[in-house]
Write an enzyme that holds these catalytic residues in place. Structure first.
Site: not given
Ligand code: GTP
Ligand code: SPV
Ligand code: MN
Length: 592
Positions: A70, A198, A207, A227, A249, A251, A278, A366
């Site tokens: 983004r 993207y 979003k 979110h 994002s 996290c 999400d 992704r």
């Molecule tokens: P968006 O799709 O961008 O909104 O991201 P998201 O919030 O769904 O994040 P996602 O669950 O894909 O995690 C992103 C990163 O955080 C990955 O590299 C995970 O390995 C890491 N991660 C997720 N949960 C944990 C946790 O409990 N501990 C740690 N140390 N890392 C974590």
């Molecule tokens: C984020 O960035 O929080 C995502 C991926 O979930 S996107 O669809 O690019 O916003």
């Molecule tokens: Mn997101």
């Protein structure tokens, strides 16, 4: 064409006149249509076939290397009054924004096909669902929207019934970062996006619609567009509590939404159900509780780090019928990213893999997959009324200061806790990674209006008779002196969720501190994990001096929103600051 669709037809005609495509295709969402699109993209190189033995129906898409996340600096909220967009958004006057972006759209689809994508965000029959139509010249966007939304004939029928929909116009343009804008016109329920193919820049249902435009609509209609993931936690008695959690994002939302309980919990009969990973739309029900739906139908998840040890449910989901974007490839043509076993031979840009070029998969690579393929997909995810929430959780990447978990004392304090959220930036947006910034409710890039008004809207849910969820804050990312994460995270996060649910049910007392209630000694179930008492102490420690400085910073941040910042929230910040000042110098350690 029936009368209610006339507005749609008129808009399509206008866009055709402006963009001058060679062909027009109205998407019906059928399997045959999808198969044809895939064949066409395989021919043009938009998609690359992956190993069909190991990954049936899976394809790889490689973005332009300058178009992999983004672009917050090119994203605008264009309201008549600049104040309505707030200091949290980039703003442009609507007339100027239309003029600027329409110039880019002029003739941009010559020789291309224009796709009309009717879609519904949320279960088709849900009163909480909302429809939109995206016009795009990207078949990749069509394929992704088909997975991420309820796209096609059923959505068109609902639009015909209701007559209203969000208009989203998108073109990949030249994929030139200098000719790229993501513009929102909330007063016109319109989105215009040019120059990126993207994710959040191009899949306009996600979003742009489900957060920026929907948050604006939600403010006037009395609901919230957030979110947040939504997850159901079923205890051994078969009772399920639903929890929504806002993390910025990359996290951990997808990971928490698909959590696998630790061994001991599984044996005892705990289960976890995925409702969304999400976005969460929620509104008060007749019984005073908040009910939540996931407006999406698929996952657009972060690939790196997804593995059998971190997220086996995600890995199982993406074994077939998945589009991978910007991942690496192995010698036998399987998708690969950092965290998986095996070795890549080709990196995300299609070059022979060379560690000197950085990670093999792009850090923001992704997967796009239907939610139905998730082994823990909740049957309640399709429920038109949504699921009642027991808890709302806020959290971010905080390497220091912020404890593993604490509970806000009431709704207004919870709004402060969400509003004060901070997190280190990640690869999900272009720009520096690892910089601590305030990201209120994980909505900094997505709130479609002034944060002051937004906090006020959040506070307004605290009505007589409301049975609001308890609000918590978590931090899975606190680091020890060795720079390593102190908390094991992932499946073990259920231990923290169990404590929250016990608080909701009134089964544990917790220990009150100036910043909120923390688990008291013995309240966190820690059997079967390797966590020494020093680490636990650090995870639950409250550094008075550090927190005083944090409260000052929070106060400064709240004041930066000027007169629209609700006094109630400023008072709440003052209350916590005073409690800290009055507290004993150091809280007792709680470890056993
Ligand atoms: P968006 O799709 O961008 O909104 O991201 P998201 O919030 O769904 O994040 P996602 O669950 O894909 O995690 C992103 C990163 O955080 C990955 O590299 C995970 O390995 C890491 N991660 C997720 N949960 C944990 C946790 O409990 N501990 C740690 N140390 N890392 C974590
Ligand atoms: C984020 O960035 O929080 C995502 C991926 O979930 S996107 O669809 O690019 O916003
Ligand atoms: Mn997101």
């Amino acid at each position: 064409m029936a009368s209610k669709l006339e507005a749609l037809q008129r808009w399509v005609n206008e866009v055709v006149a402006l963009t001058r495509p060679a062909h027009i295709h109205w998407c019906d969402g059928s399997d045959a249509e999808y198969r044809e699109l895939v064949q066409q993209m395989l021919q043009t190189g938009d998609l690359i076939e992956l190993n069909q033995q190991t990954h049936p129906g899976c394809y790889l898409h490689r973005s332009n290397p300058s178009d992999v996340a983004r672009v917050e600096h090119l994203t605008f909220v264009c309201t008549k009054d600049e104040n309505d967009a707030g200091p949290n958004n980039h703003w442009m006057a609507p007339a100027d924004a239309h003029a600027k972006i329409d110039e880019l759209f002029d003739g941009c689809m010559e020789g291309r096909t224009l796709y009309v994508i009717p879609y519904c965000m949320g279960p088709i029959e849900s009163p909480l669902a909302r429809c939109g139509v995206e016009i795009t010249d990207s078949p990749y966007v069509v394929a992704n929207m088909r997975t991420m939304t309820r796209m096609g004939a059923a959505a068109l029928a609902r639009i015909e019934r209701e007559g209203s929909f969000v208009k989203g116009l998108h073109s990949i343009g030249e994929l030139d970062p200098e000719r790229r804008f993501i513009m929102h016109f909330p007063e016109e329920l319109t989105i215009k996006s040019y120059g990126s193919g993207y994710g959040g820049n191009a899949l306009l249902g996600k979003k742009c619609h489900a957060l920026r435009i929907a948050s604006w609509q939600a403010k006037s209609e009395g609901w919230l567009a957030e979110h947040m993931l939504i997850v159901g936690i079923e205890n051994p008695k078969g009772e399920t509590h639903y929890v929504a959690a806002a993390f910025p994002s990359a996290c951990g939302k997808t990971n928490l939404a698909m959590l696998i309980p630790p061994e001991g919990y599984r044996q005892d009969g705990w289960k976890v159900w995925t409702v969304g990973d999400d976005i969460c739309w929620m509104r008060p029900g007749a019984d005073g509780r908040l009910y939540a739906i996931n407006p999406e139908a698929g996952f657009f998840g972060v690939a790196p780090g997804t593995s059998d040890s971190s997220n086996p449910n995600a890995l199982a989901s993406i074994a077939r019928d998945t589009i991978f974007t910007n991942v690496a490839v192995t010698a036998d043509n399987q998708p690969w990213w950092e965290g998986l076993p095996g070795t890549p031979v080709t990196d995300w840009q299609g070059r022979p893999y060379d560690p000197a070029n950085g990670p093999a998969a792009h850090p923001n690579s992704r997967f796009t997959v239907s939610a139905k393929q998730c082994p823990t997909w909740s049957p309640k995810a399709e429920d038109a009324q949504g699921v009642p929430l027991s808890a709302i959780v806020f959290g971010g990447r905080r390497p220091s200061l912020v404890p593993l978990v604490f509970e806000a004392r009431d709704w207004a304090h919870g709004v402060l806790v969400g509003g004060a959220m901070g997190s280190e930036t990640t690869a999900a947006a272009t720009g520096a990674v690892g910089v601590l910034r305030r990201d209120s409710m994980a909505m900094k890039p997505f709130c479609g209006y002034h944060y002051g008004d937004y906090f006020n809207h959040w506070l307004s849910f605290d009505q007589p008779g409301a049975k609001l969820p308890k609000i918590f804050h978590v931090n899975w990312f606190r680091k020890g002196k060795d720079g390593k994460f102190l908390w094991p995270g992932f499946g073990d996060n259920l231990r923290v969720l169990e404590w929250m649910i016990a608080r909701v049910e009134g089964k544990v007392e917790g220990e009150a501190t100036p910043i909120g209630t923390l688990p008291a000694e013995g309240e966190l179930r820690l059997d079967g994990i390797d966590l020494d008492s020093a680490a636990l102490n650090e995870l639950l420690d409250i550094d008075q001096a550090g927190w005083k400085a944090e409260l000052d910073a929070i106060g400064e941040y709240l004041h930066s929103f000027g007169s629209r910042m609700p006094t109630r929230l400023l008072e709440e910040q003052q209350r916590v600051a005073k409690a800290l000042a009055a507290a004993e110098p150091q809280r007792e350690a709680v470890a056993s």
